[in-house]
Motif scaffolding. Structure first.
Motif, PDB file in Angstrom:
ATOM      1  N   GLU A 294     -10.102   5.556   8.700  1.00 18.15           N
ATOM      2  CA  GLU A 294      -8.828   5.910   8.061  1.00 18.15           C
ATOM      3  C   GLU A 294      -7.698   5.381   8.921  1.00 18.15           C
ATOM      4  OE1 GLU A 294      -7.441  10.019   8.307  1.00 18.15           O
ATOM      5  OE2 GLU A 294      -9.139  10.477   9.624  1.00 18.15           O
ATOM      6  N   ALA A 296      -3.140   4.043   8.852  1.00 20.09           N
ATOM      7  CA  ALA A 296      -1.977   3.462   8.182  1.00 20.09           C
ATOM      8  C   ALA A 296      -2.056   1.939   8.233  1.00 20.09           C
ATOM      9  CB  ALA A 296      -0.692   3.951   8.850  1.00 20.09           C
ATOM     10  N   GLN A 315       4.262   1.087   3.103  1.00 17.31           N
ATOM     11  CA  GLN A 315       3.290   1.670   4.037  1.00 17.31           C
ATOM     12  C   GLN A 315       2.246   2.453   3.260  1.00 17.31           C
ATOM     13  OE1 GLN A 315       3.590   0.929   7.188  1.00 17.31           O
ATOM     14  NE2 GLN A 315       2.147   2.240   8.253  1.00 17.31           N
ATOM     15  N   ASN A 316       1.005   2.145   3.467  1.00 19.31           N
ATOM     16  CA  ASN A 316      -0.104   2.875   2.843  1.00 19.31           C
ATOM     17  C   ASN A 316      -0.970   3.523   3.914  1.00 19.31           C
ATOM     18  OD1 ASN A 316      -0.628   0.621   0.054  1.00 19.31           O
ATOM     19  ND2 ASN A 316       0.467   2.551   0.118  1.00 19.31           N
ATOM     20  N   TYR A 317      -1.756   4.478   3.470  1.00 22.36           N
ATOM     21  CA  TYR A 317      -2.737   5.127   4.343  1.00 22.36           C
ATOM     22  C   TYR A 317      -4.079   5.040   3.631  1.00 22.36           C
ATOM     23  CZ  TYR A 317      -4.446   8.263   7.998  1.00 22.36           C
ATOM     24  OH  TYR A 317      -5.112   8.783   9.082  1.00 22.36           O
ATOM     25  N   GLU A 330       1.454   8.342   2.536  1.00 16.15           N
ATOM     26  CA  GLU A 330       1.519   9.573   3.324  1.00 16.15           C
ATOM     27  C   GLU A 330       2.925  10.129   3.321  1.00 16.15           C
ATOM     28  OE1 GLU A 330      -0.192  11.086   7.654  1.00 16.15           O
ATOM     29  OE2 GLU A 330       0.393   8.994   7.375  1.00 16.15           O
ATOM     30  N   HIS A 335      -1.059  13.471   1.030  1.00 13.31           N
ATOM     31  CA  HIS A 335      -1.388  12.079   0.735  1.00 13.31           C
ATOM     32  C   HIS A 335      -1.386  11.890  -0.789  1.00 13.31           C
ATOM     33  CE1 HIS A 335      -2.645  10.630   4.754  1.00 13.31           C
ATOM     34  NE2 HIS A 335      -2.968  11.887   4.963  1.00 13.31           N
TER      35      HIS A 335
END
Length: 552
Positions: A294, A296, A315-317, A330, A335
């Motif tokens: 997991e 960012a 920005q994704n997580y 996030e 989430h």
């Protein structure tokens, strides 16, 4: 070698975990009403060497023994002394913590409710009962023979047949420690009572509830040390090896059980933070599923409807499980799920910063749908390196409820090494079958029909393929057959219960009309009403899932 010289062996050949098992004198009332077993256990916890035991001194045998023989006997005696210290710890855990009026759930002033109390202390009384019987039996053997020649078949029998209670206890270890941490953080009353009890016992509750798992994993280490001190021609060696194998097997089962439930607890923590929005929600809790990676990461995006030239970044997580990929954004502790699909239904490709076709593909109206040339164009225009393309199949997109067909996502890692790690993780397929697949929470009819196919109304033990193949049914009396059917019904009824709880969580708790995480105008229950109705449902689901996994 004199007895005085032998006293140097007091540390023993094995580094004992006595620091974890050291018992406090505790309350004076406990000391004044101790059983003979507890009194003997306290004596052994203070005088831990074999050569200094009164029974050994009376024989006068110590001076005539070789050093290696003495070391071997000290290693064997460590089974008794470590069990004695461990038994004292179990007694402290039960008498001074579990049965304290301020923690017992039956009392008005209790700092724990029934579920919390049961989770933290579990079946520890059953474990203490087994420990008491084992300690009494091996102490009896020591009284008969100071060389403890018969201790190994006894230990083998307990490990193979009677320590099953440890499997159940260790399987819930992660959930137990999580519950203890949450109670400590959220309840001031529990904090006060815990501080008082730990000061009285001179031990922490966390160290005490960890003792059973430490004990069961310590036994094969003790047996390994004994075998190191035992010559190959020793007539007891074969039995020692059998005992070592039995203790190693039960320790392995306990470790695996703790790991499986620990994975479920970790998944539950993640699941509580997920918000599916307009996507189809599903329960990610499944025995066999683990989180592999997991973190960012940045994603490149081109708004094709506005024909924007310069791609922007979001920005994704990402979560990568053993069988599942999930893209989220996030926000504080939540989430928001952007997309998800099974790992088997996505492709992963590196992207060159020098496109062979410097033209953006505009055939799709979706912002996140690219051909390879379109992805290369986007990366080249953005001037990014370390980019890779993840494409979800159309069937996966439809299953998740994602609008606009298939989705392709351009991610940009911070380095080539990080890019390689992400790509390798996404390409790695899970070799073991996950027990339950993602289920959508909207189609109750489909879920119910599936459950009816998986779990028939009535299952019979004697009709199971493995039972029929064994031919054992013909050898059983009617009473034995009825007993097996009753035992088997415990398992099948728990499977049905698990199916019901999954339906409750997937269909009702995740519904936009009930879930308080959705906008207020979309739901009919307040957060307080929702919590009152569904309180402890997820805890029950987690425990039931672990129970079914252990039984099957």
């Amino acid at each position: 070698m004199s007895v005085g010289d032998i006293s140097l062996l007091e540390t023993g050949p094995v580094q004992s975990d006595s620091s974890s098992y050291t018992s406090s004198e505790g309350r004076s009332s406990v000391m004044s009403s101790e059983s003979p077993l507890l009194e003997r256990a306290r004596q052994l916890s203070k005088n831990r060497t074999w050569c200094n035991q009164p029974e050994v001194k009376e024989t006068g045998i110590v001076q005539s023994l070789a050093k290696e023989t003495l070391l071997q006997q000290e290693a064997i005696f460590e089974i008794i002394t470590s069990e004695a210290s461990y038994h004292l710890n179990l007694t402290t855990l039960i008498d001074q913590f579990m049965d304290d009026p301020k923690l017992e759930p039956n009392t008005p002033e209790s700092a724990l409710d029934r579920t919390q109390h049961s989770t933290i202390f579990s079946n520890v009384k059953e474990i203490r009962s087994i420990s008491a019987r084992f300690l009494e039996e091996i102490l009896g053997l020591f009284g008969e023979d100071v060389f403890l020649g018969k201790i190994f078949p006894v230990l083998e029998d307990y490990a193979a047949n009677r320590f099953v209670c440890y499997e159940r206890y260790c399987a819930s270890q992660s959930h137990r420690l999580k519950e203890l941490k949450e109670c400590t953080e959220k309840s001031e009353n529990f904090q006060r009572q815990l501080k008082r009890l730990e000061e009285e016992a001179n031990q922490t509750l966390q160290s005490l509830v960890t003792a059973p798992m430490q004990r069961v994993t310590k036994l094969p280490l003790l047996m390994s040390e004994i075998l190191k001190r035992t010559p190959n021609d020793d007539p007891r060696r074969e039995q020692m090896e059998l005992t070592h194998r039995a203790t190693a097997e039960i320790a392995d089962l306990c470790n695996k059980g703790a790991g499986k439930i620990g994975d479920l607890v970790h998944l539950e923590t993640i699941w509580k933070k997920l918000h599916f929005g307009q996507l189809k929600p599903f329960l990610i809790l499944a025995p066999g599923r683990k989180l592999k990676k997991e973190g960012a990461i940045e994603r490149l995006r081109v708004n094709k409807r506005r024909t924007r030239v310069q791609p922007d970044k979001v920005q994704n997580y990402l979560f990568v499980f053993t069988d599942l990929f999930m893209i989220t954004t996030e926000e504080k502790e939540r989430h928001h799920v952007v997309d998800y699909c099974p790992l088997s239904q996505l492709t992963v490709e590196p992207i060159s910063t020098h496109p062979t076709t410097p033209i953006l593909d505009t055939s799709s109206s979706s912002e996140d749908s690219y051909t390879m040339s379109g992805a290369e164009w986007t990366v080249a225009v953005a001037g990014e390196e370390h980019a890779f393309l993840v494409t979800l199949t159309e069937s996966a997109a439809v299953a998740s409820g994602k609008q606009g067909g298939d989705g392709s996502y351009i991610f940009v890692a911070k380095s080539e090494a990080e890019k390689t790690k992400w790509m390798d993780t996404l390409r790695e397929r899970h070799k073991e079958e996950v027990v339950s697949k993602p289920k959508t929470g909207r189609n109750l009819t489909m879920l119910t029909r599936k459950r009816q196919r998986e779990i028939p109304t009535k299952k019979y033990w004697w009709k199971q393929p493995q039972v029929e193949q064994s031919g054992v049914v013909k050898t059983l009396t009617q009473l034995q057959l009825e007993l097996q059917e009753a035992i088997f019904e415990v398992v099948t009824s728990e499977e049905e219960h698990l199916a019901t709880m999954e339906t409750l969580v997937n269909h009702y708790m995740s519904d936009s009309g009930l879930d308080p995480s959705y906008p207020e105008e979309q739901r009919v229950l307040s957060e307080e009403e929702y919590n009152d109705i569904f309180r402890y449902v997820k805890d029950v689901l987690l425990i039931s899932g672990g129970c079914v996994y252990t039984c099957t």
